[in-house]
Design a protein around this motif. Sequence first.
Motif, short mmCIF file in Angstrom:
data_model
loop_
_atom_site.label_atom_id
_atom_site.label_comp_id
_atom_site.label_asym_id
_atom_site.label_seq_id
_atom_site.Cartn_x
_atom_site.Cartn_y
_atom_site.Cartn_z
N ARG A 7 0.76 -1.10 0.12
CA ARG A 7 -0.12 -0.09 -0.07
C ARG A 7 0.77 1.25 0.00
NH1 ARG A 7 -5.74 0.66 1.38
NH2 ARG A 7 -5.60 -1.38 1.36
N GLU A 8 2.18 1.08 0.65
CA GLU A 8 2.90 2.22 0.72
C GLU A 8 3.46 2.65 -0.78
OE1 GLU A 8 4.37 1.60 5.31
OE2 GLU A 8 5.56 0.82 3.66
N LEU A 9 3.44 1.51 -1.58
CA LEU A 9 4.27 1.69 -2.96
C LEU A 9 2.85 2.29 -3.77
CD1 LEU A 9 5.95 -1.61 -2.88
CD2 LEU A 9 7.13 0.98 -2.99
N GLY A 10 1.71 2.43 -3.24
CA GLY A 10 0.81 3.13 -4.35
C GLY A 10 -0.35 2.02 -4.51
N VAL A 11 -0.14 0.87 -4.15
CA VAL A 11 -1.26 -0.31 -4.61
C VAL A 11 -2.21 -0.61 -3.49
CG1 VAL A 11 -1.49 -2.53 -5.58
CG2 VAL A 11 0.59 -1.43 -6.04
N LYS A 12 -3.46 -0.26 -3.81
CA LYS A 12 -4.41 -0.32 -2.82
C LYS A 12 -5.21 -1.76 -3.24
CE LYS A 12 -8.95 1.71 -1.14
NZ LYS A 12 -9.94 2.73 -1.58
N ILE A 13 -5.45 -2.50 -2.11
CA ILE A 13 -6.05 -3.74 -2.35
C ILE A 13 -7.48 -3.60 -1.63
CG2 ILE A 13 -5.77 -6.09 -1.72
CD1 ILE A 13 -3.61 -5.14 -3.58
N GLY A 14 -8.42 -3.66 -2.39
CA GLY A 14 -9.74 -4.05 -1.82
C GLY A 14 -10.27 -2.44 -1.54
N ALA A 15 -11.53 -2.63 -0.98
CA ALA A 15 -12.37 -1.41 -0.75
C ALA A 15 -12.36 -0.94 0.83
CB ALA A 15 -13.75 -1.45 -1.28
N LEU A 16 -12.24 -2.06 1.53
CA LEU A 16 -12.46 -1.69 2.99
C LEU A 16 -11.33 -1.01 3.92
CD1 LEU A 16 -14.01 -4.88 4.36
CD2 LEU A 16 -15.23 -3.05 3.93
N PRO A 17 -11.41 -0.07 4.48
CA PRO A 17 -10.31 0.53 5.42
C PRO A 17 -9.42 -0.31 6.02
CG PRO A 17 -12.31 1.30 6.46
CD PRO A 17 -12.79 0.36 5.46
N THR A 18 -8.10 0.02 6.20
CA THR A 18 -7.07 -0.86 6.91
C THR A 18 -7.35 -0.23 8.46
OG1 THR A 18 -5.19 0.61 6.87
CG2 THR A 18 -5.90 -1.34 4.97
N GLY A 19 -6.77 -0.99 9.47
CA GLY A 19 -6.41 -0.35 10.77
C GLY A 19 -5.32 0.58 10.59
N GLU A 20 -5.04 1.25 11.74
CA GLU A 20 -3.80 2.01 11.77
C GLU A 20 -2.58 1.65 11.44
OE1 GLU A 20 -1.88 5.13 15.42
OE2 GLU A 20 -3.64 4.11 15.78
N LYS A 21 -2.23 0.36 11.72
CA LYS A 21 -0.95 -0.39 11.75
C LYS A 21 -1.05 -1.09 10.45
CE LYS A 21 -1.27 -1.53 15.83
NZ LYS A 21 -0.94 -2.30 17.29
N ASN A 22 -2.12 -1.48 9.98
CA ASN A 22 -2.36 -2.36 8.98
C ASN A 22 -1.75 -3.62 9.04
OD1 ASN A 22 -3.56 -3.28 6.35
ND2 ASN A 22 -1.69 -2.22 5.02
N CYS A 23 -2.05 -4.36 10.26
CA CYS A 23 -1.56 -5.59 10.55
C CYS A 23 -2.44 -6.19 11.45
CB CYS A 23 0.04 -5.53 10.97
SG CYS A 23 0.14 -4.79 12.59
#
Length: 351
Positions: A7-23
């Motif tokens: 995601r930090e490389l500009g590629v968004k996966i899916g439609a739902l939001p991630t959590g703060e840490k994305n893990c």
Amino acid sequence: MNRQKIRELGVKIGALPTGEKNCITDVRSVLVGHSTIKEKLAGTDYACTGVTAILPHEGNIFQQKVIANSYTINGFGKTTGLVQVEELGQLESPIMLTNTFSVPAVAEGTLHYLLRENSDIGDTTGTVNIVVGECNDSYLNSIRQLNVTKEHAIQAIRNASQDRVEEGAVGGGTGMVCFGFKGGIGSSSRIVSSNEKCYTLGCLVQANFGKKEEFPYLRYGLKNLENNSTASKQPPGSIIIVIATDAPLDARQLKRIAKRASVGLSRVGSNIHNGSGDIVIAFSNAQTIPHNSSDVLETLTFLRDDSECMNLLFQAAAEATEEAILNALTKATTTKGRNGRKVEQLPYNFK
């Protein structure tokens, strides 16, 4: 070089939001720890392996069990503890990930940890069910040398925290290969909101599967993807997928959630080969079940199957699994191993 998540490389996966840490540690109380082994041994041997521990909450897991289940996509694997998880729908130990030949050592180390924490196990109460998952890292790791010890398992548990998960060639993912590139540990999360209810679902994978030609790199904006690594000739391997959530689910519902992880696995290109151990372990820490109770009845609350939240959790499991696998690839670094072998990291050649 500090490698980045997809995601930090500009590629968004899916439609739902991630959590703060994305893990996976976005799910409240979940902790993750690693023990990483990288060491040159005698001759052409190399220790390139480790252990990853996922703790469902920060309390005593044996005394306060969580609801859990598992789903086997393809059963070419050597896990421990899943028979009882399936039977009782409960998890009472950390989930441990390592290489195939180190399952016994990791189970022993985890047992030592749990015995120290619980003087009643095997004395005034029953035994304990330990869950260990594995993938074969023998392309890079001198697996016959049995480099993982029980102390490494204890260290991984002791290292567990609620911080952002370290990903890539670490812990149980140190020697793993994915689509012919360096694989390993990856994680992602999703936030689900419906009817004033808000839940988090997190995923952690140990990714060690796939042939280069199966990876749909154009789907993710990669171009001119070249890989001359001899790891491309390695037989397809396996993946362990761990799903955690704070949504109140029963064991049957968790198996339904676990099945949706296979959707995310297929999106990244896996064809689930004959020799692939593709196993999902899912748990909810929304409620705990005490080991000892004088009550005859256990009162718990669960989401309705026909609620919108359930559909969103299905979606979250698919999206988080897909992104976790990609994070394992984009975070992993080029790694050297036994017999002079080297597995290259996934190049960042995006459009």
